[in-house]
Design an enzyme around this catalytic site. Structure first.
Site, short mmCIF file in Angstrom:
data_model
loop_
_atom_site.label_atom_id
_atom_site.label_comp_id
_atom_site.label_asym_id
_atom_site.label_seq_id
_atom_site.Cartn_x
_atom_site.Cartn_y
_atom_site.Cartn_z
N CYS A 2 0.95 -1.44 -0.47
CA CYS A 2 0.00 0.29 0.10
C CYS A 2 0.82 1.15 -0.10
CB CYS A 2 -0.74 -0.12 1.00
SG CYS A 2 -2.40 -1.63 1.10
N ARG A 27 5.16 0.07 -5.93
CA ARG A 27 5.34 -0.56 -5.27
C ARG A 27 3.71 -1.84 -5.53
NH1 ARG A 27 6.60 0.45 0.11
NH2 ARG A 27 8.37 2.38 -0.31
N TRP A 74 -3.26 -2.78 -1.44
CA TRP A 74 -2.81 -3.79 -2.06
C TRP A 74 -3.47 -4.93 -1.38
CZ3 TRP A 74 0.23 -8.37 -0.18
CH2 TRP A 74 0.69 -9.53 -1.66
N ASN A 98 -2.35 1.03 6.14
CA ASN A 98 -0.77 0.00 4.99
C ASN A 98 -0.51 -0.76 6.79
OD1 ASN A 98 1.00 -1.12 4.04
ND2 ASN A 98 2.42 1.15 4.12
N GLY A 99 -0.77 -2.43 6.60
CA GLY A 99 -0.54 -3.16 7.28
C GLY A 99 -1.75 -3.79 7.55
N GLU A 476 19.42 -16.34 -8.72
CA GLU A 476 18.92 -15.04 -9.15
C GLU A 476 18.82 -15.02 -10.29
OE1 GLU A 476 18.21 -12.34 -7.55
OE2 GLU A 476 18.21 -10.79 -8.24
N LYS A 480 15.00 -13.57 -11.56
CA LYS A 480 14.87 -12.70 -12.21
C LYS A 480 14.07 -12.93 -13.18
CE LYS A 480 15.47 -9.65 -10.34
NZ LYS A 480 15.78 -9.47 -9.14
N GLU A 483 9.89 -13.58 -12.58
CA GLU A 483 9.21 -12.66 -12.66
C GLU A 483 9.00 -11.72 -12.86
OE1 GLU A 483 11.06 -10.02 -8.79
OE2 GLU A 483 12.89 -10.60 -9.60
N HIS A 499 20.79 -35.65 -10.37
CA HIS A 499 20.11 -35.81 -9.14
C HIS A 499 18.42 -35.41 -8.83
CE1 HIS A 499 23.77 -37.05 -7.45
NE2 HIS A 499 23.93 -35.62 -7.55
N LYS A 598 6.58 -4.78 -4.68
CA LYS A 598 7.67 -3.70 -4.62
C LYS A 598 9.00 -3.94 -2.54
CE LYS A 598 12.33 -1.84 -5.47
NZ LYS A 598 13.28 -2.95 -6.41
C1 F6R Z 1 13.33 -9.57 -6.08
C2 F6R Z 1 12.80 -8.49 -5.31
C3 F6R Z 1 12.77 -8.79 -4.22
C4 F6R Z 1 13.55 -8.28 -2.95
C5 F6R Z 1 12.38 -9.29 -1.67
C6 F6R Z 1 12.80 -8.11 -0.20
O1 F6R Z 1 13.55 -9.06 -7.88
O2 F6R Z 1 13.22 -7.45 -5.85
O3 F6R Z 1 12.48 -10.87 -4.36
O4 F6R Z 1 14.50 -8.56 -3.32
O5 F6R Z 1 11.22 -9.03 -1.87
O6 F6R Z 1 13.11 -7.12 -0.73
P1 F6R Z 1 13.76 -6.10 0.55
O7 F6R Z 1 15.49 -6.15 0.18
O8 F6R Z 1 13.17 -4.48 0.22
O9 F6R Z 1 13.99 -6.31 1.87
#
Ligand code: F6R
Length: 603
Positions: A2, A27, A74, A98-99, A476, A480, A483, A499, A598
């Site tokens: 949010c 976000r 959200w 928010n929360g 990673e 990437k 997502e 395996h 985000k």
């Molecule tokens: C992937 C991504 C998420 C964040 C995760 C942690 O591209 O952005 O996997 O890395 O949600 O977020 P932070 O770093 O803000 O704790």
């Protein structure tokens, strides 16, 4: 998650609120709304879906209001719908939240039994109804806010406006909240993120948990009052100048924020190394010299967890120190073994990730010092840490984290070198300069990665493999890709392929093998295994290697020379480009991939 923006002042609140909400769109959210005080009435306009839907309504109505609050939601409690969108309001107050209110269920039942009615399925409305109930008893806004806040449990931030004044009220518990002021224009602001206030509020305040902030705007002045929950004046807040510039809010010449952020990495690597080795950051880093805790507990989520895996390798291989790493949502519930003399290290871009914060809290409860590697100064993680190692990445808007990963891992490397006492080794600075140079070269030749993407983007699945220091990069790279391109992608330790996952290999599956100069021959034998099963092979490996040339369907040649420990950070940039180009060919929403937020501020 949010987004919240509030305004009170002589101008029209609609402009800064909508601009602020647009900046927070990255976000993730599923509905948007605004409440404006017009002719002494609180008028709520809200709509399910994108902010554009709300903007359309506002374009038709063209409202003018000196006081308002806006929100992008959200969904957590209650479906995605216009009714559940915020703000929630009645004839007295309007509230954005928010929360999560953890005891919303029983409270709602009690309030319903007392005759109160609810218009939405949200937990947030419970706060509004509580506030209204207490106000009816006392007629005092601040007292009622404090009482309502004391009645609920869980981590939340609230912003409240009332029919009877132009004041903005807000408070929070373990959720992001910032109050801003512009003394020249006599405007007050509030937001869940200082980024929303760039260019509006030159001065910002970060209240601590349970501090009520009251913004009072008069024809001559703007004033922010801070109160404890017992309504005595509070000094539990931090104020600072908002140093972010409006540049940070635009894409510049790039098509996407993600692309801009990938390209920023080379310069940011230089900036961070200068900060820690030569400038202001040197002091905090030097405090680690000779530091040898009994053990490190690293925790993080998603990409930050992958950066943690790289850092764990540094602590173990360079410092020979024992370092465990956990996914934060696992660590918090596993009753971890925590001993005196150990240190918790929490890695997070936002500094607001709920699970990571819970792990920090847990360590603090057990008397374990809490260190952070974090991007957002003033975030909850930052404020609650005993020592902070800032990554200075600037605001990261692309939902898929790129530059934060690189700078988190680099910060971890510098911490490791600081513990070793080798910050003055001239080779260190030149090694990092070389990394920045190579990342710059990769950016300049990114079109070759586009050609690889063109060959493979229609395939069904992607298995990323890597050994040793490249294993976290395989994880990673897969994250990437999945997502932003919405394709199935998995990261595996190269040696694990046979395996199990090898059963998946056929002509529709791509194996992206991350191959460094170390253990090269071993990894190439895994490549042969995939080829033998008609899998498509993409090798990201050392340049000028005839065997790779011969084996691979696509070859991304890289120059590893001289990078040593930093080579994983370099290789990862190639995978960032690859994911970007595949996603672009697939036509997805690269900066705001579906279903993602985000900053994950709920469990
Ligand atoms: C992937 C991504 C998420 C964040 C995760 C942690 O591209 O952005 O996997 O890395 O949600 O977020 P932070 O770093 O803000 O704790």
């Amino acid at each position: 998650m949010c987004g919240i923006v509030g305004y009170s002042g002589p101008g029209n609140s609609v402009g800064p609120i909508i601009e602020g909400l647009s900046r927070l769109e990255y976000r993730g959210y599923d509905s948007a709304g605004i409440c404006l005080k017009i002719n002494n009435e609180l008028q709520i306009i809200k709509k399910e879906g994108k902010l554009d839907n709300l903007k359309e309504l506002l374009n038709v109505q063209t409202p003018f209001s000196h006081t308002g609050i806006g929100h992008t939601r959200w969904a957590t409690h209650g479906a995605v719908s216009t009714d559940n969108a915020h703000p929630h309001g009645n004839e007295m107050f309007a509230v954005v939240h928010n929360g999560i209110i953890e005891n919303a269920g029983p409270l709602k039942k009690e309030l319903q039994a007392e005759g109160y009615q609810f218009k939405s399925q949200t937990d947030s409305e419970v706060f509004l109804v509580l506030l209204t109930k207490f106000y009816k008893q006392s007629g005092k806004t601040l007292e009622s806010i404090a009482k309502a806040f004391n009645t609920i449990t869980g981590n939340s931030a609230f912003v409240i406006i009332e029919k009877s004044s132009d004041r903005l009220y807000c408070l929070k518990r373990s959720a992001p909240l910032v109050v801003g002021e512009n003394p020249e224009t006599r405007e007050a602001y509030v937001s869940s993120d200082p980024f929303a206030l760039v260019g509006y509020a030159p001065i910002i305040y970060f209240p601590q948990d349970g501090v009520i902030c009251e913004s009072v705007v008069s024809p001559t002045d703007v004033k922010i009052n801070f109160y404890e929950l017992d309504l005595t004046p509070s000094s539990r807040y931090k104020n600072q100048a908002n140093l972010m510039t409006v540049d940070a809010t635009t894409k510049g010449p790039y098509e996407h924020f993600m692309l801009k952020e990938i390209h920023e990495q080379s310069a940011l690597i230089d900036k961070l190394s200068a900060y820690y080795i030569k400038n202001d950051g040197r002091k905090i880093l030097e405090s680690l010299k000779g530091f040898k805790p009994k053990g490190w507990h690293l925790t993080a989520c998603g990409t930050a967890w992958h950066a943690g895996l790289v850092i764990k390798n540094y602590f173990e291989s360079i410092n020979r120190q024992s370092a465990s790493i956990d996914i934060a949502s696992e660590f918090r519930y596993k009753n971890p073994i925590l001993n005196q003399g150990e240190v918790g290290l929490f890695i997070s871009q936002s500094g607001e990730t709920a699970d990571t914060l819970a792990c920090q809290e847990l360590c603090k409860e057990k008397g374990i010092p809490s260190y952070s590697i974090v991007n957002v100064e003033g975030s909850t993680l930052f404020r609650n840490a005993d020592k902070n190692f800032l990554i200075h990445a600037g605001v990261e808007i692309g939902v898929a984290s790129t530059k934060a990963f690189t700078l988190q891992a680099l910060t971890g490397y510098l911490m490791s070198r600081a513990m070793e006492g080798t910050l003055d080794d001239p080779k260190l600075f030149s090694e990092i300069q070389l990394l920045s140079h190579r990342v710059g070269e990769l950016c300049a030749s990114a079109d070759s990665l586009k050609e690889v993407a063109e060959k493979i983007y229609t395939k069904k699945g992607f298995i990323f493999t890597g050994r040793g220091r490249y294993f976290p990069i395989a994880l990673e790279g897969a994250l990437k890709l999945k997502e932003i391109a919405y394709v199935h992608a998995e990261g595996y330790a190269a040696g694990e392929l046979k395996h199990g996952p090898i059963a998946l290999i056929d002509e529709n599956i791509v194996n992206i093998a991350v191959v460094g100069p170390e253990l090269l021959e071993k990894t190439l034998s895994n490549v042969e295994e995939v080829k033998a099963r008609r899998g498509i092979m993409v090798v990201v490996g050392p340049k000028n290697h005839p065997e790779i040339e011969h084996l691979a369907d696509a070859y991304i040649p890289l120059n590893f020379d001289g990078l040593n420990n930093l080579s994983p950070l370099y290789v990862n940039v190639a995978l960032q480009f690859l994911a970007y180009h595949i996603a672009k060919l697939k036509g997805t929403d690269i900066d705001k991939p579906r279903n993602l937020a985000k900053s994950v501020t709920v469990e």
